[in-house]
Design an enzyme around this catalytic site. Structure first.
Site, mmCIF file in Angstrom:
data_model
loop_
_atom_site.group_PDB
_atom_site.id
_atom_site.type_symbol
_atom_site.label_atom_id
_atom_site.label_comp_id
_atom_site.label_asym_id
_atom_site.label_seq_id
_atom_site.Cartn_x
_atom_site.Cartn_y
_atom_site.Cartn_z
ATOM 1 N N CYS A 267 0.861 -1.178 0.000
ATOM 2 C CA CYS A 267 0.000 0.000 0.000
ATOM 3 C C CYS A 267 0.899 1.231 0.000
ATOM 4 C CB CYS A 267 -0.997 -0.006 1.159
ATOM 5 S SG CYS A 267 -0.299 0.152 2.802
ATOM 6 N N CYS B 71 -1.352 1.261 -4.291
ATOM 7 C CA CYS B 71 -0.007 1.806 -4.534
ATOM 8 C C CYS B 71 0.113 2.380 -5.939
ATOM 9 C CB CYS B 71 1.074 0.773 -4.273
ATOM 10 S SG CYS B 71 1.278 -0.513 -5.515
ATOM 11 N N CYS C 201 4.104 0.360 -8.169
ATOM 12 C CA CYS C 201 4.426 -1.056 -7.995
ATOM 13 C C CYS C 201 4.924 -1.642 -9.311
ATOM 14 C CB CYS C 201 3.181 -1.794 -7.510
ATOM 15 S SG CYS C 201 3.524 -3.437 -6.910
#
Length: 137
Positions: free
Chosen positions: A12, A86, A90
């Site tokens: 996150c 995120c 990512c």
């Protein structure tokens, strides 16, 4: 999936609430049968105290956890990457399974608002454990 134990990375933004709770549930539910990790694209300085309190209510202590920065190596080592907001931070690698869990961000919320988020995470992590290890009887 790699040979041996599966590895799951929860990601996150701040690695202070959702991903920490998910990692705590995975360790609690699967023990050492699954490697559990978490990280954040922009880690906070400390873990969310409301998340700690909500997990403690269920007998899971995440108070010693610290937010960690998301790294390419962490994603590369994971069989399954669970993202929780995120975004594009990512990295996407071939051979890795990705899932995005749409969950409210507990940042700045009190424990009463965090409990429903915690409960959603618990349910999803249980489903993940059942999938990775086979349904328990």
């Amino acid at each position: 999936m790699t040979t041996g134990k599966p590895s799951v990375l929860f990601v996150c933004i701040h690695n202070a609430g959702r991903s920490q709770m998910a990692q705590g549930f995975l360790i609690h539910l699967a023990g050492d049968a699954i490697h559990a990790h978490s990280a954040g694209s922009d880690p906070a300085a400390t873990i969310n105290p409301a998340a700690v309190e909500a997990m403690t209510e269920l007998g899971i202590d995440i108070s010693a956890q610290t937010p960690k920065k998301l790294t390419y190596a962490a994603v590369e080592a994971a069989d399954v990457v669970i993202t929780m907001g995120c975004g594009d931070a990512c990295p996407v690698l071939p051979g890795t399974t990705y899932r995005d869990w749409q969950l409210d961000d507990p940042a700045g919320k009190g424990v009463d608002a965090v409990r429903p988020i915690r409960d959603q995470i618990q349910q999803r992590v249980q489903q993940l454990v059942d999938e990775l290890l086979g349904a328990r009887t």
